[in-house]
Design a protein around this motif. Structure first.
Motif, PDB file in Angstrom:
ATOM      1  N   HIS A 132     103.193  59.709 102.136  1.00 44.29           N
ATOM      2  CA  HIS A 132     103.754  61.054 102.356  1.00 44.29           C
ATOM      3  C   HIS A 132     105.118  60.983 103.063  1.00 44.29           C
ATOM      4  N   VAL A 133     105.336  59.901 103.805  1.00 41.12           N
ATOM      5  CA  VAL A 133     106.555  59.828 104.626  1.00 41.12           C
ATOM      6  C   VAL A 133     107.290  58.490 104.420  1.00 41.12           C
ATOM      7  N   PRO A 134     107.880  58.311 103.253  1.00 41.89           N
ATOM      8  CA  PRO A 134     108.611  57.061 103.004  1.00 41.89           C
ATOM      9  C   PRO A 134     109.887  56.974 103.829  1.00 41.89           C
TER      10      PRO A 134
ATOM     11  N   LEU B 247     118.938  54.389 107.204  1.00 41.90           N
ATOM     12  CA  LEU B 247     117.522  54.635 106.906  1.00 41.90           C
ATOM     13  C   LEU B 247     117.052  55.887 107.608  1.00 41.90           C
ATOM     14  N   ARG B 248     116.156  56.621 106.959  1.00 38.15           N
ATOM     15  CA  ARG B 248     115.502  57.750 107.639  1.00 38.15           C
ATOM     16  C   ARG B 248     114.173  58.057 106.933  1.00 38.15           C
ATOM     17  N   THR B 249     113.258  58.617 107.729  1.00 38.91           N
ATOM     18  CA  THR B 249     111.968  59.072 107.191  1.00 38.91           C
ATOM     19  C   THR B 249     112.175  60.402 106.498  1.00 38.91           C
ATOM     20  N   MET B 250     111.548  60.570 105.323  1.00 41.18           N
ATOM     21  CA  MET B 250     111.579  61.880 104.655  1.00 41.18           C
ATOM     22  C   MET B 250     110.199  62.175 104.073  1.00 41.18           C
ATOM     23  N   VAL B 251     109.862  63.461 104.035  1.00 37.51           N
ATOM     24  CA  VAL B 251     108.586  63.869 103.434  1.00 37.51           C
ATOM     25  C   VAL B 251     108.722  63.831 101.915  1.00 37.51           C
ATOM     26  N   LEU B 252     107.805  63.106 101.280  1.00 37.67           N
ATOM     27  CA  LEU B 252     107.792  63.049  99.817  1.00 37.67           C
ATOM     28  C   LEU B 252     107.163  64.340  99.285  1.00 37.67           C
ATOM     29  N   ARG B 253     107.928  65.085  98.490  1.00 37.30           N
ATOM     30  CA  ARG B 253     107.459  66.399  98.008  1.00 37.30           C
ATOM     31  C   ARG B 253     106.857  66.355  96.619  1.00 37.30           C
ATOM     32  N   ALA B 254     107.328  65.431  95.769  1.00 42.74           N
ATOM     33  CA  ALA B 254     106.785  65.343  94.414  1.00 42.74           C
ATOM     34  C   ALA B 254     107.069  63.954  93.849  1.00 42.74           C
TER      35      ALA B 254
ATOM     36  N   PHE C 171     112.649  64.981  97.315  1.00 40.79           N
ATOM     37  CA  PHE C 171     112.669  65.219  98.760  1.00 40.79           C
ATOM     38  C   PHE C 171     113.441  66.509  99.021  1.00 40.79           C
ATOM     39  N   HIS C 172     113.211  67.123 100.184  1.00 39.56           N
ATOM     40  CA  HIS C 172     113.957  68.326 100.567  1.00 39.56           C
ATOM     41  C   HIS C 172     114.841  68.006 101.759  1.00 39.56           C
ATOM     42  N   THR C 173     116.026  68.589 101.785  1.00 38.90           N
ATOM     43  CA  THR C 173     116.896  68.349 102.934  1.00 38.90           C
ATOM     44  C   THR C 173     117.931  69.456 103.094  1.00 38.90           C
ATOM     45  N   ASP C 174     118.698  69.344 104.198  1.00 39.17           N
ATOM     46  CA  ASP C 174     119.760  70.303 104.498  1.00 39.17           C
ATOM     47  C   ASP C 174     121.045  69.798 103.848  1.00 39.17           C
TER      48      ASP C 174
ATOM     49  N   ARG D 284     123.981  70.148 104.602  1.00 43.48           N
ATOM     50  CA  ARG D 284     125.026  69.747 105.549  1.00 43.48           C
ATOM     51  C   ARG D 284     124.745  68.385 106.178  1.00 43.48           C
ATOM     52  N   SER D 285     123.580  67.794 105.885  1.00 46.97           N
ATOM     53  CA  SER D 285     123.214  66.538 106.564  1.00 46.97           C
ATOM     54  C   SER D 285     124.040  65.364 106.022  1.00 46.97           C
ATOM     55  N   ALA D 286     124.157  64.324 106.850  1.00 50.92           N
ATOM     56  CA  ALA D 286     125.036  63.184 106.540  1.00 50.92           C
ATOM     57  C   ALA D 286     124.677  62.516 105.213  1.00 50.92           C
ATOM     58  N   LYS D 287     123.381  62.478 104.895  1.00 58.56           N
ATOM     59  CA  LYS D 287     122.948  61.779 103.687  1.00 58.56           C
ATOM     60  C   LYS D 287     123.523  62.401 102.413  1.00 58.56           C
ATOM     61  N   ILE D 288     123.867  63.695 102.473  1.00 54.04           N
ATOM     62  CA  ILE D 288     124.382  64.385 101.280  1.00 54.04           C
ATOM     63  C   ILE D 288     125.742  63.805 100.877  1.00 54.04           C
TER      64      ILE D 288
HETATM   65  C1  FMN Z   1     107.900  62.379 109.889  1.00 54.80           C
HETATM   66  C2  FMN Z   1     109.326  62.780 109.568  1.00 54.80           C
HETATM   67  C3  FMN Z   1     109.581  63.500 108.423  1.00 54.80           C
HETATM   68  C4  FMN Z   1     110.879  63.887 108.107  1.00 54.80           C
HETATM   69  N1  FMN Z   1     111.111  64.576 106.951  1.00 54.80           N
HETATM   70  C5  FMN Z   1     112.369  64.910 106.609  1.00 54.80           C
HETATM   71  C6  FMN Z   1     112.630  65.575 105.378  1.00 54.80           C
HETATM   72  O1  FMN Z   1     111.729  65.842 104.571  1.00 54.80           O
HETATM   73  N2  FMN Z   1     113.914  65.890 105.086  1.00 54.80           N
HETATM   74  C7  FMN Z   1     114.946  65.596 105.939  1.00 54.80           C
HETATM   75  O2  FMN Z   1     116.085  65.910 105.608  1.00 54.80           O
HETATM   76  N3  FMN Z   1     114.732  64.975 107.115  1.00 54.80           N
HETATM   77  C8  FMN Z   1     113.474  64.624 107.468  1.00 54.80           C
HETATM   78  N4  FMN Z   1     113.238  63.975 108.656  1.00 54.80           N
HETATM   79  C9  FMN Z   1     114.377  63.688 109.553  1.00 54.80           C
HETATM   80  C10 FMN Z   1     115.151  62.479 109.033  1.00 54.80           C
HETATM   81  O3  FMN Z   1     114.410  61.310 109.328  1.00 54.80           O
HETATM   82  C11 FMN Z   1     116.576  62.364 109.611  1.00 54.80           C
HETATM   83  O4  FMN Z   1     116.497  62.274 111.016  1.00 54.80           O
HETATM   84  C12 FMN Z   1     117.450  63.566 109.231  1.00 54.80           C
HETATM   85  O5  FMN Z   1     117.220  63.979 107.895  1.00 54.80           O
HETATM   86  C13 FMN Z   1     118.938  63.229 109.395  1.00 54.80           C
HETATM   87  O6  FMN Z   1     119.282  62.198 108.505  1.00 54.80           O
HETATM   88  P1  FMN Z   1     120.794  61.956 108.036  1.00 54.80           P
HETATM   89  O7  FMN Z   1     121.660  62.162 109.255  1.00 54.80           O
HETATM   90  O8  FMN Z   1     120.822  60.559 107.548  1.00 54.80           O
HETATM   91  O9  FMN Z   1     121.119  62.963 106.963  1.00 54.80           O
HETATM   92  C14 FMN Z   1     111.957  63.553 108.974  1.00 54.80           C
HETATM   93  C15 FMN Z   1     111.685  62.799 110.117  1.00 54.80           C
HETATM   94  C16 FMN Z   1     110.402  62.426 110.407  1.00 54.80           C
HETATM   95  C17 FMN Z   1     110.152  61.604 111.660  1.00 54.80           C
END
Ligand code: FMN
Length: 203
Positions: free
Chosen positions: A36-38, A51-58, A68-71, A73-77
């Motif tokens: 669920h959280v790759p 590297l960052r954790t993200m919730v796997l949505r599908a 995955f879902h995200t903002d 404006r976040s750096a990864k975009i």
């Molecule tokens: C358990 C867990 C789940 C997370 N799920 C998401 C997610 O679904 N989407 C997301 O953008 N960030 C998620 N985050 C936060 C990211 O790990 C990360 O801190 C954030 O997206 C900023 O990343 P960036 O600066 O590389 O864009 C999650 C963090 C944790 C600990």
């Protein structure tokens, strides 16, 4: 590491590949799964891994896609816009299974798939998208983080989906009876039903 009985996929490449996608689909559906959280890797502007954790949505085996879902404006975009090369890692301790995925990443901000993902999201999850400053921007004090609770679009304007189109899957299964390692590569030329070529590797 797992004990007995030995799973049916153990010495079978086809079943092992099916197990990879089954685990990913289960991960998308269940928050109790390690899948669920790759960990999702992108490349920053210097070409260094982030590297960052993200919730796997599908997980869609037919399209070789993870969502995955995200903002937006976040750096990864910006990183994905510069370089689509990505990697995803998951380790599930109870089963002793590690997946290392190589993917081509893309961002979708508009369209039916994004609308459907937003419509299916919970109001609790939507609050994150109402933060007024870009995620990752500096604040003088943690309490300075503000949310636009009256946002007419509830944050939809900041929401986007990150798609990972998988082209390589590396499987590692730790077991007392002997470890198993395999790699699967997708036939990139095949636009329709994915064809995977699997090979065993020395663990
Ligand atoms: C358990 C867990 C789940 C997370 N799920 C998401 C997610 O679904 N989407 C997301 O953008 N960030 C998620 N985050 C936060 C990211 O790990 C990360 O801190 C954030 O997206 C900023 O990343 P960036 O600066 O590389 O864009 C999650 C963090 C944790 C600990």
């Amino acid at each position: 590491m797992t004990g007995e009985p030995l799973p049916a996929f153990r010495d079978d490449l086809e079943l092992t590949l099916a197990e990879c996608w089954r685990l990913l689909q289960e991960g998308a559906a269940s928050r109790h799964s390690a899948f669920h959280v790759p960990t999702v890797a992108t490349l920053d502007e210097q070409g260094l891994p982030e590297l960052r954790t993200m919730v796997l949505r599908a997980a869609e085996p037919e399209r070789r896609l993870l969502r995955f879902h995200t903002d937006r404006r976040s750096a990864k975009i910006a990183q994905v816009a510069r370089s689509p090369s990505g990697a995803i890692h998951i380790y599930d301790k109870p089963s002793g299974i590690q997946l290392r995925l190589a993917a081509s990443l893309s961002i979708e901000m508009e369209g039916d798939e994004v609308d459907a993902a937003w419509a299916a999201s919970r109001s609790f999850s939507r609050i994150c998208y109402r933060v007024t400053a870009a995620p990752g921007s500096e604040v003088e004090h943690p309490e300075d983080v503000a949310f636009d609770h009256g946002a007419a679009d509830e944050g939809r304007g900041q929401f986007c989906i990150l798609l990972a189109r998988i082209h390589r899957i590396e499987w590692l299964h730790l077991a007392h009876a002997g470890h198993r390692r395999a790699v699967f590569e997708a036939d990139e030329k095949n636009a329709g039903k994915p064809e995977w070529k699997g090979r065993w590797l020395v663990p």
